[in-house]
Scaffold this active site. Structure first.
Site, PDB file in Angstrom:
ATOM      1  N   GLN A   1      42.549  37.920  48.953  1.00 52.60           N
ATOM      2  CA  GLN A   1      43.824  37.518  48.358  1.00 52.60           C
ATOM      3  C   GLN A   1      44.978  37.742  49.328  1.00 52.60           C
ATOM      4  O   GLN A   1      44.813  38.355  50.386  1.00 52.60           O
ATOM      5  CB  GLN A   1      44.062  38.294  47.051  1.00 52.60           C
ATOM      6  CG  GLN A   1      43.969  39.813  47.194  1.00 52.60           C
ATOM      7  CD  GLN A   1      43.386  40.505  45.973  1.00 52.60           C
ATOM      8  OE1 GLN A   1      43.393  39.971  44.878  1.00 52.60           O
ATOM      9  NE2 GLN A   1      42.875  41.716  46.160  1.00 52.60           N
TER      10      GLN A   1
ATOM     11  N   HIS B   1      51.202  50.714  32.827  1.00 53.25           N
ATOM     12  CA  HIS B   1      50.073  51.632  33.032  1.00 53.25           C
ATOM     13  C   HIS B   1      49.874  52.583  31.847  1.00 53.25           C
ATOM     14  O   HIS B   1      48.744  52.840  31.445  1.00 53.25           O
ATOM     15  CB  HIS B   1      50.263  52.400  34.355  1.00 53.25           C
ATOM     16  CG  HIS B   1      50.112  51.501  35.548  1.00 53.25           C
ATOM     17  ND1 HIS B   1      51.087  51.354  36.515  1.00 53.25           N
ATOM     18  CD2 HIS B   1      49.111  50.667  35.914  1.00 53.25           C
ATOM     19  CE1 HIS B   1      50.670  50.477  37.422  1.00 53.25           C
ATOM     20  NE2 HIS B   1      49.491  50.045  37.083  1.00 53.25           N
TER      21      HIS B   1
ATOM     22  N   GLU C   1      46.447  49.454  42.603  1.00 51.32           N
ATOM     23  CA  GLU C   1      47.622  50.252  42.992  1.00 51.32           C
ATOM     24  C   GLU C   1      47.544  51.704  42.561  1.00 51.32           C
ATOM     25  O   GLU C   1      48.392  52.517  42.931  1.00 51.32           O
ATOM     26  CB  GLU C   1      48.931  49.604  42.536  1.00 51.32           C
ATOM     27  CG  GLU C   1      49.204  49.568  41.058  1.00 51.32           C
ATOM     28  CD  GLU C   1      48.658  48.322  40.383  1.00 51.32           C
ATOM     29  OE1 GLU C   1      47.431  48.288  40.170  1.00 51.32           O
ATOM     30  OE2 GLU C   1      49.423  47.419  40.045  1.00 51.32           O
TER      31      GLU C   1
ATOM     32  N   ASP D   1      37.202  48.575  43.048  1.00 53.55           N
ATOM     33  CA  ASP D   1      38.099  47.467  43.404  1.00 53.55           C
ATOM     34  C   ASP D   1      37.459  46.679  44.543  1.00 53.55           C
ATOM     35  O   ASP D   1      36.892  47.256  45.471  1.00 53.55           O
ATOM     36  CB  ASP D   1      39.474  47.991  43.833  1.00 53.55           C
ATOM     37  CG  ASP D   1      40.526  46.892  43.789  1.00 53.55           C
ATOM     38  OD1 ASP D   1      41.439  46.960  42.942  1.00 53.55           O
ATOM     39  OD2 ASP D   1      40.437  45.932  44.603  1.00 53.55           O
TER      40      ASP D   1
ATOM     41  N   ASP E   1      32.619  44.244  44.196  1.00 50.65           N
ATOM     42  CA  ASP E   1      32.934  43.346  43.097  1.00 50.65           C
ATOM     43  C   ASP E   1      32.577  44.056  41.782  1.00 50.65           C
ATOM     44  O   ASP E   1      31.457  44.569  41.635  1.00 50.65           O
ATOM     45  CB  ASP E   1      32.127  42.063  43.260  1.00 50.65           C
ATOM     46  CG  ASP E   1      32.217  41.175  42.036  1.00 50.65           C
ATOM     47  OD1 ASP E   1      33.336  40.919  41.557  1.00 50.65           O
ATOM     48  OD2 ASP E   1      31.162  40.751  41.534  1.00 50.65           O
ATOM     49  N   GLY E   2      33.511  44.086  40.846  1.00 57.85           N
ATOM     50  CA  GLY E   2      33.300  44.810  39.593  1.00 57.85           C
ATOM     51  C   GLY E   2      32.103  44.303  38.818  1.00 57.85           C
ATOM     52  O   GLY E   2      31.387  45.079  38.174  1.00 57.85           O
TER      53      GLY E   2
ATOM     54  N   ASP F   1      41.297  46.393  34.700  1.00 58.79           N
ATOM     55  CA  ASP F   1      42.678  46.158  35.151  1.00 58.79           C
ATOM     56  C   ASP F   1      42.612  45.196  36.332  1.00 58.79           C
ATOM     57  O   ASP F   1      42.815  45.580  37.485  1.00 58.79           O
ATOM     58  CB  ASP F   1      43.326  47.483  35.559  1.00 58.79           C
ATOM     59  CG  ASP F   1      44.768  47.297  36.004  1.00 58.79           C
ATOM     60  OD1 ASP F   1      45.490  46.495  35.369  1.00 58.79           O
ATOM     61  OD2 ASP F   1      45.182  47.935  36.989  1.00 58.79           O
TER      62      ASP F   1
ATOM     63  N   PRO G   1      39.378  36.165  43.085  1.00 61.26           N
ATOM     64  CA  PRO G   1      38.332  37.193  43.114  1.00 61.26           C
ATOM     65  C   PRO G   1      37.917  37.698  41.738  1.00 61.26           C
ATOM     66  O   PRO G   1      36.805  38.194  41.573  1.00 61.26           O
ATOM     67  CB  PRO G   1      38.974  38.322  43.938  1.00 61.26           C
ATOM     68  CG  PRO G   1      40.448  38.099  43.850  1.00 61.26           C
ATOM     69  CD  PRO G   1      40.642  36.611  43.718  1.00 61.26           C
TER      70      PRO G   1
HETATM   71  N1  SAM Z   1      48.573  45.566  37.042  1.00 62.07           N
HETATM   72  C1  SAM Z   1      47.987  44.294  37.340  1.00 62.07           C
HETATM   73  C2  SAM Z   1      48.326  43.236  36.335  1.00 62.07           C
HETATM   74  O1  SAM Z   1      49.360  42.642  36.464  1.00 62.07           O
HETATM   75  O2  SAM Z   1      47.561  42.944  35.425  1.00 62.07           O
HETATM   76  C3  SAM Z   1      46.557  44.319  37.759  1.00 62.07           C
HETATM   77  C4  SAM Z   1      46.267  45.521  38.574  1.00 62.07           C
HETATM   78  S1  SAM Z   1      45.433  45.605  40.050  1.00 62.07           S
HETATM   79  C5  SAM Z   1      46.545  45.309  41.335  1.00 62.07           C
HETATM   80  C6  SAM Z   1      44.294  44.314  40.122  1.00 62.07           C
HETATM   81  C7  SAM Z   1      43.179  44.624  41.103  1.00 62.07           C
HETATM   82  O3  SAM Z   1      42.022  43.887  40.729  1.00 62.07           O
HETATM   83  C8  SAM Z   1      43.472  44.269  42.552  1.00 62.07           C
HETATM   84  O4  SAM Z   1      43.568  45.429  43.320  1.00 62.07           O
HETATM   85  C9  SAM Z   1      42.262  43.409  42.970  1.00 62.07           C
HETATM   86  O5  SAM Z   1      41.801  43.668  44.275  1.00 62.07           O
HETATM   87  C10 SAM Z   1      41.246  43.795  41.911  1.00 62.07           C
HETATM   88  N2  SAM Z   1      40.163  42.814  41.731  1.00 62.07           N
HETATM   89  C11 SAM Z   1      40.258  41.466  41.667  1.00 62.07           C
HETATM   90  N3  SAM Z   1      39.037  40.921  41.515  1.00 62.07           N
HETATM   91  C12 SAM Z   1      38.149  41.957  41.460  1.00 62.07           C
HETATM   92  C13 SAM Z   1      36.734  42.036  41.310  1.00 62.07           C
HETATM   93  N4  SAM Z   1      35.987  40.937  41.225  1.00 62.07           N
HETATM   94  N5  SAM Z   1      36.178  43.264  41.290  1.00 62.07           N
HETATM   95  C14 SAM Z   1      36.927  44.384  41.419  1.00 62.07           C
HETATM   96  N6  SAM Z   1      38.274  44.362  41.585  1.00 62.07           N
HETATM   97  C15 SAM Z   1      38.878  43.161  41.598  1.00 62.07           C
END
Ligand code: SAM
Length: 320
Positions: free
Chosen positions: A42, A73, A97, A117, A149-150, A167, A176
């Site tokens: 990203q 949060h 974050e 993450d 990957d989650g 989240d 992603p």
């Molecule tokens: N607070 C935010 C909101 O506006 O909803 C979301 C929080 S956080 C920044 C989102 C995180 O999800 C990012 O750090 C991103 O790298 C992670 N992410 C995206 N796709 C993912 C996946 N497939 N597996 C794990 N983490 C993922």
């Protein structure tokens, strides 16, 4: 997209202002670009905005802002953690974050938090530039961070958790997180949740004109989990009201009395909360009528074959 805007066109002496236009066409005045980096997953931007302070954007969508990140949060974490009688093991999917991690660790019942993450670069950047938000959360001995990957992680692991918090970034086509909103994904998450466990999912916008994605998520999660409830919070920097979807296999998700919530907050050692307390908890039941009505209707379920994406300004993301 970042553009320079001169308040007086043609004037060389007037300083220009940077404007960040997000994926929905909303604009943020920017004082300083702290980080602008493209990772394999990203586009990360950390910007100091005039109104909201330091902000994290991923793929042109705001994730968190200094001025109100605690609202997002705290409302993602504490209602569910307080409804759970004794949350010890917590899994965070996404959470880059560190704000969710910080709030989870406030509970003295917690013995282990695993945060998964996909993007090491986001976590690295947030540790460096948003250090005030994640405080010492990443250094806490109860914290384990896994870069994966989650979905692959929940498919692979055989561990179970008392609370699982999703989240993730919004589901953008080819983004992603797009594979982590489907029925098939939540079915595996269900297997990883303890019998008395609680799932929390960032539930997207619940504004009347933006409801499609939230409703599809709500219906999908309700297919898998017998108990589902939603609460919401207004997030000024999102210019939106955000839904939080809470689900369980069998644990009652009824709203607790304010004094009981305040007692539990104190017993858990959760000091320093700015948004959530017993009074706020008692308002979890105050979803507007239009939303409750819409949630009771029929509609699309999100599956791997029929995903639903967030609708952005370029019109490229719609239901497949
Ligand atoms: N607070 C935010 C909101 O506006 O909803 C979301 C929080 S956080 C920044 C989102 C995180 O999800 C990012 O750090 C991103 O790298 C992670 N992410 C995206 N796709 C993912 C996946 N497939 N597996 C794990 N983490 C993922």
């Amino acid at each position: 997209m970042l553009t320079s805007v001169s308040p007086l066109p043609g004037s060389a002496i007037v300083p220009t202002t940077l404007v960040k236009r997000d994926a929905f066409g909303d604009e943020y005045d920017v004082m300083e670009v702290v980080l602008d980096k493209v990772t394999p997953y990203q586009h990360i931007e950390i910007l100091d905005a005039a109104t909201f302070g330091r902000c994290l954007f991923l793929d042109d969508i705001i994730q968190s802002a200094e001025s109100d990140e605690y609202i997002y949060h705290e409302s993602m974490v504490h209602p569910a953690m307080i409804m759970h009688p004794c949350p010890k093991r917590v899994l965070i999917i996404g959470g880059g974050e560190g704000g969710i991690l910080r709030e989870v660790l406030r509970h003295n019942t917690v013995t282990q938090v695993t945060m998964v993450d996909i993007d090491r670069e986001v976590v690295r950047a947030c540790k460096k530039y948003l250090a005030e938000w994640n405080q010492v959360a990443f250094d806490d001995p109860r914290t384990e961070v896994i870069y994966a990957d989650g979905r692959a992680f929940v498919n692979w692991t055989r561990e179970s958790w008392d609370v699982i918090i999703s989240d993730l970034t919004d589901p953008v086509k080819d983004g992603p997180s797009s594979g982590l909103f489907s029925l098939e994904f939540y079915e595996v998450v269900n297997q990883r949740l303890a019998e008395d466990g609680i799932l929390v999912v960032q539930g997207e916008s619940v504004s009347p004109d933006e409801l499609d994605l939230h409703l599809a998520m709500f219906r999908t999660i309700a297919r898998v989990f017998p108990r589902v409830r939603v609460h919401s919070a207004e997030i000024p920097s999102f210019d939106d009201t955000w839904g939080v979807i809470v689900a369980s296999k069998r644990l009652e998700l009824g709203v607790l009395a304010p004094c009981e919530v305040d007692r539990t907050i104190a017993a858990r050692g959760c000091s320093g909360l700015r948004f959530y307390d017993g009074t706020k908890h008692s308002l979890l039941n105050s979803l507007p009528h239009y939303l409750r009505l819409a949630q009771s209707g029929q509609g699309q379920i999100i599956t791997d074959d029929q995903p639903v994406f967030i609708r952005t300004n370029d019109g490229s993301q719609t239901s497949s």
